[in-house]
Design a protein around this motif. Structure first.
Motif, PDB file in Angstrom:
ATOM      1  N   LEU A  97       0.818  -1.201   0.000  1.00  0.00           N
ATOM      2  CA  LEU A  97       0.000   0.000   0.000  1.00  0.00           C
ATOM      3  C   LEU A  97       0.857   1.259   0.000  1.00  0.00           C
ATOM      4  CD1 LEU A  97      -2.823   1.293   0.164  1.00  0.00           C
ATOM      5  CD2 LEU A  97      -2.681   1.100   2.662  1.00  0.00           C
ATOM      6  N   ARG A  98       1.984   1.216   0.695  1.00  0.00           N
ATOM      7  CA  ARG A  98       2.854   2.397   0.755  1.00  0.00           C
ATOM      8  C   ARG A  98       3.404   2.771  -0.621  1.00  0.00           C
ATOM      9  NH1 ARG A  98       5.858  -1.682   3.345  1.00  0.00           N
ATOM     10  NH2 ARG A  98       7.699  -2.380   2.175  1.00  0.00           N
ATOM     11  N   ASP A  99       3.439   1.807  -1.543  1.00  0.00           N
ATOM     12  CA  ASP A  99       3.953   2.087  -2.886  1.00  0.00           C
ATOM     13  C   ASP A  99       2.970   2.905  -3.721  1.00  0.00           C
ATOM     14  OD1 ASP A  99       6.329   0.623  -2.484  1.00  0.00           O
ATOM     15  OD2 ASP A  99       5.290  -1.262  -2.910  1.00  0.00           O
ATOM     16  N   THR A 100       1.761   3.104  -3.209  1.00  0.00           N
ATOM     17  CA  THR A 100       0.751   3.854  -3.962  1.00  0.00           C
ATOM     18  C   THR A 100       0.745   5.340  -3.635  1.00  0.00           C
ATOM     19  OG1 THR A 100      -1.045   3.607  -2.326  1.00  0.00           O
ATOM     20  CG2 THR A 100      -0.698   1.789  -3.893  1.00  0.00           C
ATOM     21  N   VAL A 101       1.557   5.757  -2.688  1.00  0.00           N
ATOM     22  CA  VAL A 101       1.478   7.130  -2.166  1.00  0.00           C
ATOM     23  C   VAL A 101       1.647   8.169  -3.274  1.00  0.00           C
ATOM     24  CG1 VAL A 101       2.618   8.815  -0.678  1.00  0.00           C
ATOM     25  CG2 VAL A 101       2.185   6.498   0.157  1.00  0.00           C
ATOM     26  N   ARG A 102       2.635   7.994  -4.124  1.00  0.00           N
ATOM     27  CA  ARG A 102       2.912   8.999  -5.155  1.00  0.00           C
ATOM     28  C   ARG A 102       1.807   9.043  -6.211  1.00  0.00           C
ATOM     29  NH1 ARG A 102       9.455   8.134  -6.164  1.00  0.00           N
ATOM     30  NH2 ARG A 102      10.116   8.979  -4.140  1.00  0.00           N
ATOM     31  N   GLY A 110      -4.443   5.084 -10.959  1.00  0.00           N
ATOM     32  CA  GLY A 110      -3.003   4.897 -11.081  1.00  0.00           C
ATOM     33  C   GLY A 110      -2.668   3.458 -11.444  1.00  0.00           C
ATOM     34  N   LEU A 111      -1.615   3.283 -12.214  1.00  0.00           N
ATOM     35  CA  LEU A 111      -1.164   1.948 -12.623  1.00  0.00           C
ATOM     36  C   LEU A 111       0.228   1.726 -12.060  1.00  0.00           C
ATOM     37  CD1 LEU A 111      -1.871  -0.556 -14.357  1.00  0.00           C
ATOM     38  CD2 LEU A 111      -0.716   0.567 -16.275  1.00  0.00           C
ATOM     39  N   LEU A 112       0.360   0.739 -11.170  1.00  0.00           N
ATOM     40  CA  LEU A 112       1.644   0.413 -10.555  1.00  0.00           C
ATOM     41  C   LEU A 112       2.135  -0.905 -11.158  1.00  0.00           C
ATOM     42  CD1 LEU A 112       2.536   0.784  -6.822  1.00  0.00           C
ATOM     43  CD2 LEU A 112       3.340  -1.164  -8.140  1.00  0.00           C
ATOM     44  N   LEU A 113       3.198  -0.821 -11.936  1.00  0.00           N
ATOM     45  CA  LEU A 113       3.757  -2.018 -12.583  1.00  0.00           C
ATOM     46  C   LEU A 113       4.853  -2.593 -11.707  1.00  0.00           C
ATOM     47  CD1 LEU A 113       3.941  -0.863 -16.326  1.00  0.00           C
ATOM     48  CD2 LEU A 113       2.060  -1.936 -15.081  1.00  0.00           C
ATOM     49  N   HIS A 114       4.782  -3.910 -11.464  1.00  0.00           N
ATOM     50  CA  HIS A 114       5.743  -4.565 -10.590  1.00  0.00           C
ATOM     51  C   HIS A 114       6.274  -5.829 -11.269  1.00  0.00           C
ATOM     52  CE1 HIS A 114       2.752  -7.670  -9.499  1.00  0.00           C
ATOM     53  NE2 HIS A 114       1.871  -6.688  -9.470  1.00  0.00           N
ATOM     54  N   THR A 115       7.146  -6.559 -10.579  1.00  0.00           N
ATOM     55  CA  THR A 115       7.801  -7.726 -11.187  1.00  0.00           C
ATOM     56  C   THR A 115       7.220  -9.048 -10.719  1.00  0.00           C
ATOM     57  OG1 THR A 115       9.501  -7.706  -9.456  1.00  0.00           O
ATOM     58  CG2 THR A 115       9.962  -6.450 -11.449  1.00  0.00           C
ATOM     59  N   GLY A 116       6.122  -8.992  -9.991  1.00  0.00           N
ATOM     60  CA  GLY A 116       5.501 -10.215  -9.510  1.00  0.00           C
ATOM     61  C   GLY A 116       4.472 -10.779 -10.472  1.00  0.00           C
ATOM     62  N   GLU A 117       3.409 -11.411  -9.912  1.00  0.00           N
ATOM     63  CA  GLU A 117       2.416 -12.102 -10.735  1.00  0.00           C
ATOM     64  C   GLU A 117       0.990 -11.612 -10.538  1.00  0.00           C
ATOM     65  OE1 GLU A 117       2.610 -16.303 -10.346  1.00  0.00           O
ATOM     66  OE2 GLU A 117       4.763 -16.426 -10.713  1.00  0.00           O
ATOM     67  N   PRO A 128      -8.305   1.826  -3.685  1.00  0.00           N
ATOM     68  CA  PRO A 128      -9.458   1.959  -4.577  1.00  0.00           C
ATOM     69  C   PRO A 128      -9.132   2.608  -5.912  1.00  0.00           C
ATOM     70  CG  PRO A 128     -10.064   2.593  -2.345  1.00  0.00           C
ATOM     71  CD  PRO A 128      -8.568   2.407  -2.348  1.00  0.00           C
ATOM     72  N   ASP A 129      -8.051   3.374  -5.959  1.00  0.00           N
ATOM     73  CA  ASP A 129      -7.712   4.093  -7.182  1.00  0.00           C
ATOM     74  C   ASP A 129      -6.330   3.743  -7.726  1.00  0.00           C
ATOM     75  OD1 ASP A 129      -6.369   5.190  -5.077  1.00  0.00           O
ATOM     76  OD2 ASP A 129      -6.876   7.274  -5.503  1.00  0.00           O
ATOM     77  N   VAL A 130      -5.738   2.655  -7.286  1.00  0.00           N
ATOM     78  CA  VAL A 130      -4.421   2.233  -7.788  1.00  0.00           C
ATOM     79  C   VAL A 130      -4.430   0.725  -8.040  1.00  0.00           C
ATOM     80  CG1 VAL A 130      -1.945   2.028  -7.321  1.00  0.00           C
ATOM     81  CG2 VAL A 130      -3.181   4.084  -6.589  1.00  0.00           C
ATOM     82  N   LEU A 131      -4.196   0.348  -9.307  1.00  0.00           N
ATOM     83  CA  LEU A 131      -4.125  -1.065  -9.667  1.00  0.00           C
ATOM     84  C   LEU A 131      -2.666  -1.488  -9.793  1.00  0.00           C
ATOM     85  CD1 LEU A 131      -5.693  -3.638 -10.597  1.00  0.00           C
ATOM     86  CD2 LEU A 131      -5.242  -2.871 -12.952  1.00  0.00           C
ATOM     87  N   ALA A 132      -2.296  -2.550  -9.090  1.00  0.00           N
ATOM     88  CA  ALA A 132      -0.961  -3.143  -9.236  1.00  0.00           C
ATOM     89  C   ALA A 132      -1.048  -4.273 -10.242  1.00  0.00           C
ATOM     90  CB  ALA A 132      -0.465  -3.672  -7.899  1.00  0.00           C
ATOM     91  N   ALA A 133      -0.093  -4.305 -11.190  1.00  0.00           N
ATOM     92  CA  ALA A 133      -0.111  -5.337 -12.242  1.00  0.00           C
ATOM     93  C   ALA A 133       1.309  -5.672 -12.646  1.00  0.00           C
ATOM     94  CB  ALA A 133      -0.897  -4.834 -13.456  1.00  0.00           C
ATOM     95  N   PRO A 134       1.561  -6.917 -13.055  1.00  0.00           N
ATOM     96  CA  PRO A 134       2.883  -7.279 -13.539  1.00  0.00           C
ATOM     97  C   PRO A 134       3.234  -6.504 -14.806  1.00  0.00           C
ATOM     98  CG  PRO A 134       1.558  -9.238 -13.057  1.00  0.00           C
ATOM     99  CD  PRO A 134       0.641  -8.080 -13.027  1.00  0.00           C
ATOM    100  N   TRP A 135       4.457  -6.028 -14.881  1.00  0.00           N
ATOM    101  CA  TRP A 135       4.880  -5.271 -16.061  1.00  0.00           C
ATOM    102  C   TRP A 135       4.721  -6.100 -17.328  1.00  0.00           C
ATOM    103  CZ3 TRP A 135       8.669  -6.821 -19.437  1.00  0.00           C
ATOM    104  CH2 TRP A 135       9.444  -7.902 -19.027  1.00  0.00           C
ATOM    105  N   TRP A 136       4.941  -7.409 -17.224  1.00  0.00           N
ATOM    106  CA  TRP A 136       4.917  -8.266 -18.407  1.00  0.00           C
ATOM    107  C   TRP A 136       3.513  -8.520 -18.929  1.00  0.00           C
ATOM    108  CZ3 TRP A 136       2.350 -12.717 -16.969  1.00  0.00           C
ATOM    109  CH2 TRP A 136       2.383 -13.065 -15.614  1.00  0.00           C
ATOM    110  N   ARG A 137       2.488  -8.214 -18.149  1.00  0.00           N
ATOM    111  CA  ARG A 137       1.125  -8.312 -18.686  1.00  0.00           C
ATOM    112  C   ARG A 137       0.762  -7.074 -19.501  1.00  0.00           C
ATOM    113  NH1 ARG A 137      -1.921 -12.466 -17.829  1.00  0.00           N
ATOM    114  NH2 ARG A 137      -1.577 -13.859 -16.040  1.00  0.00           N
ATOM    115  N   VAL A 138       1.432  -5.975 -19.238  1.00  0.00           N
ATOM    116  CA  VAL A 138       1.177  -4.738 -19.999  1.00  0.00           C
ATOM    117  C   VAL A 138       2.053  -4.689 -21.244  1.00  0.00           C
ATOM    118  CG1 VAL A 138       1.252  -2.213 -19.930  1.00  0.00           C
ATOM    119  CG2 VAL A 138       0.495  -3.499 -17.919  1.00  0.00           C
ATOM    120  N   LEU A 139       3.338  -5.028 -21.097  1.00  0.00           N
ATOM    121  CA  LEU A 139       4.279  -4.969 -22.224  1.00  0.00           C
ATOM    122  C   LEU A 139       4.301  -6.293 -22.981  1.00  0.00           C
ATOM    123  CD1 LEU A 139       5.139  -2.426 -20.681  1.00  0.00           C
ATOM    124  CD2 LEU A 139       7.517  -3.009 -21.200  1.00  0.00           C
TER     125      LEU A 139
END
Length: 411
Positions: A366-371, A386-393, A400-411
């Motif tokens: 959750l702290r990664d959504t601050v910015r 907001g779209l937060l791309l990470h290296t997980g799965e 409520p307003d920030v979706l975390a998603a693997p970078w490889w699903r977007v690229l």
């Protein structure tokens, strides 16, 4: 000596539809981009056997361009001229030819420099030419899909539907570090089997283009200074450009730093990403962030291993290729405030803003959504989720307003 392998014709590029459309309208279409991004292969594939093809890397052709341009351009066939920046004087003859017979697609010009920024080119081809940029291959282009990441799908979908959009994408998971080392130049990214072979290729690229062709074409006074400057720039991927610091570290005067950075940017090797501001004039005076057109090349020059900034760079390269393959204009910027809030990328499309943050972690918190949430609070009327791309799965709403998603699903 570097050996350049032929690019596989089955690997289509995201730029192709837009290039075909431009050739159907404009008498001159100019495709620019860094050396070895696949411009020649793309130009040859568009109309095999129906266009005359000349490359100005051929000394005989270069001589004809300088001394007998009418002979080179004459006839009724459409003409492709490769590496046109080597003979800018040829543009006056192209202008006369176009003015005599204004035919769509008459000339397709490719070059490894931003010709639109050159005064002689813009004056000669004003109203006669359109300009496109071919960036190194995206991850999906390398896999034969002929496209960039799913940015269009995200922008066209409702924010709440993003998880379904992403889960429905082809799930090719990669180690982002390997993707960064491989880069996007067709030869090392697609044709070379391992890191040792790619190192040979990158070293050849550095020696033949960066240190010979580019230096010769642009009258670099000191190759030693230029090498230090290039390496200093490669060590600053993802950082705000500070020419004074770069000059101090590279032992190069600040005016020389300015000139060499401009040269690298004009050659599409260096990317200076502007800062977002509502007032577009202010974007021109805010300090940009520094990235490279190809992470594999930047890593080889720097002589270091990957950092989280290189994952940012991988995402940016896909965004740039997507931006320039679109008909509708979009802008890619970054956001930073005086209090230290920062978002890696802001995609401005129509009247909306898509903030994108990159985290090289498999477990975003959750702290990664601050910015991202700070950005949305600053621009509540325009900002999408907001779209937060990470290296997980996992694809999940961290807030409520920030979706975390693997970078490889977007690229």
């Amino acid at each position: 000596m570097i050996i350049i392998l032929a690019m596989d014709d089955s690997l289509h590029r995201a730029l192709e539809p837009r290039l075909r459309a431009h050739l159907g309208v404009m008498p001159v279409v100019v495709v620019t981009g860094a050396r070895q991004t696949g411009k020649t292969t793309l130009a040859r594939r568009l109309a095999p056997g129906r266009r005359r093809f000349h490359t100005l890397d051929d000394l005989d052709v270069l001589d004809a361009a300088k001394n007998d341009p009418e002979q080179l351009l004459g006839g009724h066939d459409a003409v492709t001229l490769d590496e046109i920046q080597r003979a800018p004087s040829l543009l006056a003859a192209i202008k006369r030819n176009v003015d005599d017979t204004r035919t769509a697609g008459r000339f397709l010009l490719t070059g490894s420099a931003n010709l639109a920024s050159m005064a002689r080119v813009s004056e000669s081809l004003a109203g006669r030419a359109s300009y496109l940029t071919l960036w190194p291959m995206t991850r999906r282009e390398q896999r034969g899909l002929g496209r960039t990441g799913c940015w269009d799908e995200l922008l066209s979908a409702d924010d709440r539907d993003w998880p379904d959009v992403l889960i429905g994408q082809p799930g090719y998971r990669d180690d982002w570090r390997e993707v960064a080392r491989r880069g996007g130049f067709p030869d090392p990214a697609v044709h070379l089997a391992n890191e040792e072979e790619r190192a040979i290729w990158f070293d050849g690229y550095i020696q033949t283009y960066l240190e010979r062709d580019l230096a010769t074409l642009s009258s670099v006074a000191s190759l030693v200074d230029f090498r230090r400057l290039v390496r200093a720039a490669c060590l600053r991927v993802g950082q705000v450009v500070n020419q004074t610091e770069i000059g101090r570290d590279a032992a190069v005067p600040q005016p020389t730093v300015h000139r060499y950075l401009n040269l690298l940017e004009t050659s599409y090797l260096l990317v200076r990403l502007p800062a977002y501001a509502v007032n577009r004039t202010k974007r021109l005076i805010k300090s940009p962030k520094l990235y490279w057109c190809d992470t594999g090349l930047a890593l080889r020059i720097a002589g270091t291993d990957t950092t989280p900034a290189h994952l940012e760079n991988v995402v940016l390269c896909d965004l740039l290729a997507w931006r320039d393959a679109r008909t509708e204009r979009v802008e890619i910027t970054y956001w930073r405030t005086t209090t230290g809030d920062e978002v890696d990328f802001v995609v401005e499309a129509r009247d909306t803003l898509l903030p994108v943050e990159i985290k090289a972690t498999v477990n975003p918190r959750l702290r990664d959504t601050v910015r991202l949430r700070a950005f949305r609070k600053e621009y509540p009327e325009q900002a999408r989720a907001g779209l937060l791309l990470h290296t997980g799965e996992t694809v999940e709403w961290l807030a409520p307003d920030v979706l975390a998603a693997p970078w490889w699903r977007v690229l």
